[in-house]
Design a protein around this motif. Structure first.
Motif, mmCIF file in Angstrom:
data_model
loop_
_atom_site.group_PDB
_atom_site.id
_atom_site.type_symbol
_atom_site.label_atom_id
_atom_site.label_comp_id
_atom_site.label_asym_id
_atom_site.label_seq_id
_atom_site.Cartn_x
_atom_site.Cartn_y
_atom_site.Cartn_z
ATOM 1 N N ILE A 40 -3.468 -11.759 0.899
ATOM 2 C CA ILE A 40 -2.994 -10.561 0.212
ATOM 3 C C ILE A 40 -4.202 -9.842 -0.372
ATOM 4 N N ALA A 41 -4.396 -8.607 0.045
ATOM 5 C CA ALA A 41 -5.506 -7.804 -0.463
ATOM 6 C C ALA A 41 -5.061 -7.073 -1.727
ATOM 7 N N ILE A 42 -5.952 -6.985 -2.702
ATOM 8 C CA ILE A 42 -5.684 -6.244 -3.935
ATOM 9 C C ILE A 42 -6.779 -5.202 -4.102
ATOM 10 N N ALA A 43 -6.392 -3.937 -3.978
ATOM 11 C CA ALA A 43 -7.331 -2.816 -4.096
ATOM 12 C C ALA A 43 -7.176 -2.186 -5.470
ATOM 13 N N ASN A 44 -8.152 -2.397 -6.327
ATOM 14 C CA ASN A 44 -8.119 -1.872 -7.693
ATOM 15 C C ASN A 44 -9.084 -0.690 -7.800
ATOM 16 N N PHE A 45 -8.876 0.149 -8.812
ATOM 17 C CA PHE A 45 -9.762 1.298 -8.990
ATOM 18 C C PHE A 45 -11.019 0.885 -9.753
ATOM 19 N N GLY A 46 -10.844 0.025 -10.762
ATOM 20 C CA GLY A 46 -11.982 -0.412 -11.561
ATOM 21 C C GLY A 46 -11.598 -1.542 -12.480
ATOM 22 N N ASP A 47 -12.594 -2.086 -13.162
ATOM 23 C CA ASP A 47 -12.383 -3.194 -14.093
ATOM 24 C C ASP A 47 -11.935 -2.627 -15.432
ATOM 25 N N HIS A 48 -10.646 -2.769 -15.738
ATOM 26 C CA HIS A 48 -10.073 -2.215 -16.963
ATOM 27 C C HIS A 48 -8.956 -3.147 -17.429
ATOM 28 N N PRO A 49 -8.823 -3.387 -18.745
ATOM 29 C CA PRO A 49 -7.819 -4.344 -19.231
ATOM 30 C C PRO A 49 -6.405 -4.098 -18.712
ATOM 31 N N GLN A 50 -5.946 -2.842 -18.735
ATOM 32 C CA GLN A 50 -4.595 -2.546 -18.259
ATOM 33 C C GLN A 50 -4.440 -2.890 -16.775
#
Length: 329
Positions: A33-43
Motif C-alpha cells: 500500500i503506497a501512501i503519498a503525503n504532501f509533507g511532514d505535518h502533525p495533522q
C-alpha cells in the motif's frame, strides 16, 4: 507400469502440497500500500497513523498482510508528479493520498492504471473534482474528507469573543480546499450572525502583510485547514497578535503550543481511520465508484483552549466557556 504410475502419483501429491503451501496465505507476499503525503505535518501524520490503525482493526496486519511505502514532497507541489510516478512504479495494491493537491495529481496520473486511490484530508472532493458528488466515488477513487463543522466553530467563536460580529479568514485562492471552505464559511456565517471578511494569501512571505490588513475589520480570526497557512501558523499567530485579534484554528496542535487561542477541530486520526475503513472495503473487492466519500461527524471533533495563548493575546476566558473542560496550558 505399476512402479511408474505410483511414482507419478507421488510426484503429483508433492506438487499439490507445494502448490497449497506456496499458493496459500502462509507464503503469500503482503500487499503493498503506497501512501503519498504532501509533507511532514502533525495533522497529516495523524491521518496516516489512523489509516494504519484502522486497517489493522480490519484484519490487514502490517508486515503480514500489508506493507506500506510512504513518501512526501515537503510541501513542494512541483515534485508531486514525480512522487506519484515513483510510488506507482512499486505496483501497489492501493494508494492513499493525503491532501487535495496530492489527490488531484494522483487521480490524473493513475487513471487507467488499475491502482485504486483512497484520499484523506480533502475538504471538498466534489469541488476538487475528485468525485462527482458526496453520494458516490469516481472511477478508481474515493476517500475521507476533513470537512469541519463550521457551525460548531462559529458557535464557539461567539462564546470565546461574545461581542464578535466579524469573522476573519485568510485563505489561499490557488488551493481548491481553501476556496471550497471559504464558500462553506460564508454559507454558515449567514445563519450564525457573522459577517465574513476574507483575505487571500498565495505566498507565505505575504502572511504578515495580508493578516495585518484586517486590523479594525475583524473581531476573531480563523486559520483554516490550508496547505499554505497551516505550516505557517507561527507567522499567522504573530500577525494576529500584532493587530490584537484572537486566533482560532483548525488544528489543536498549535493550541497546545500556545500559538492559537482555541480550536474546534476535526481529529485527523479519525479522518485517517475513515480512509482506512474505505480502503478495507476496496481491498476486499468493492468498487471505489460505489463507495461514497466519508465526512467527519460532530463526534469526530475536539475543542481545546490555551491558557498561555489567552495571555499572549491579552484575553481572559469568558464565563461562557469557563466550564468547557477544554483548557490546556
Amino acid at each position: 507400469m505399476v512402479l511408474t504410475s505410483r511414482a507419478s502419483f507421488n510426484k503429483a501429491l508433492i506438487a499439490g502440497a507445494l502448490l497449497t503451501v506456496f499458493g496459500g496465505n502462509v507464503w503469500a507476499e503482503p500487499m503493498k500500500i503506497a501512501i503519498a503525503n504532501f509533507g511532514d505535518h502533525p495533522q497529516l501524520n495523524e491521518s496516516v497513523a489512523g489509516f494504519k490503525k484502522q486497517l489493522t482493526k480490519e484484519g490487514f496486519v502490517e508486515g503480514k498482510d500489508v506493507v506500506y511505502e510512504l513518501s512526501h514532497t515537503n510541501f513542494d507541489a512541483t515534485l508531486l508528479p514525480q512522487m506519484i510516478a515513483k510510488l506507482q512504479a512499486g505496483k501497489p495494491k492501493l494508494m492513499m493520498t493525503i491532501t487535495t493537491p496530492v489527490s488531484q495529481v494522483a487521480k490524473k496520473t493513475l487513471q487507467n492504471s488499475g491502482i485504486p486511490i483512497v484520499f484523506s484530508v480533502v475538504t471538498d472532493p466534489v469541488a476538487a473534482k475528485l468525485t462527482p458528488s458526496w453520494e458516490k466515488g469516481d472511477v478508481g477513487i474515493t476517500g475521507s474528507s476533513d470537512l469541519q463543522d463550521m457551525a460548531a466553530v462559529m458557535q464557539f467563536a461567539h462564546k470565546l469573543v461574545p461581542a464578535s460580529k466579524n469573522f476573519g479568514m485568510p485563505y489561499n485562492p490557488g488551493e481548491a480546499n481553501d476556496v471550497a471552505l471559504l464558500e462553506k464559511v460564508k454559507e454558515v456565517g449567514a445563519i450564525s450572525n457573522y459577517k465574513i471578511v476574507s483575505v487571500g494569501v498565495d505566498n507565505a512571505n505575504d502572511i504578515q502583510q495580508r493578516i495585518t490588513s484586517l486590523k479594525g475589520k475583524v473581531d476573531v480570526l480563523y486559520n483554516p485547514t490550508s496547505n499554505l497557512l497551516q505550516p505557517a501558523t507561527p507567522a499567522v499567530s504573530a500577525a494576529a497578535r500584532q493587530i490584537g485579534v484572537p486566533l482560532m484554528g483548525a488544528d489543536p496542535e498549535p493550541v497546545h503550543k500556545g500559538l492559537v487561542v482555541a480550536a474546534v477541530a476535526v481529529r485527523y486520526e479519525k479522518v485517517g481511520e475513515n480512509a482506512g475503513k474505505i480502503a478495507a472495503r476496496i481491498l476486499r473487492g468493492e468498487d471505489p465508484k460505489n463507495i461514497a466519500p466519508m465526512k467527519p461527524t460532530l463526534a469526530d471533533h475536539e475543542t481545546v483552549v490555551s491558557r498561555s495563548a489567552l495571555k499572549a493575546f491579552k484575553m481572559t476566558a469568558p464565563a461562557s466557556i469557563a466550564d468547557c473542560k477544554c483548557f490546556v496550558d
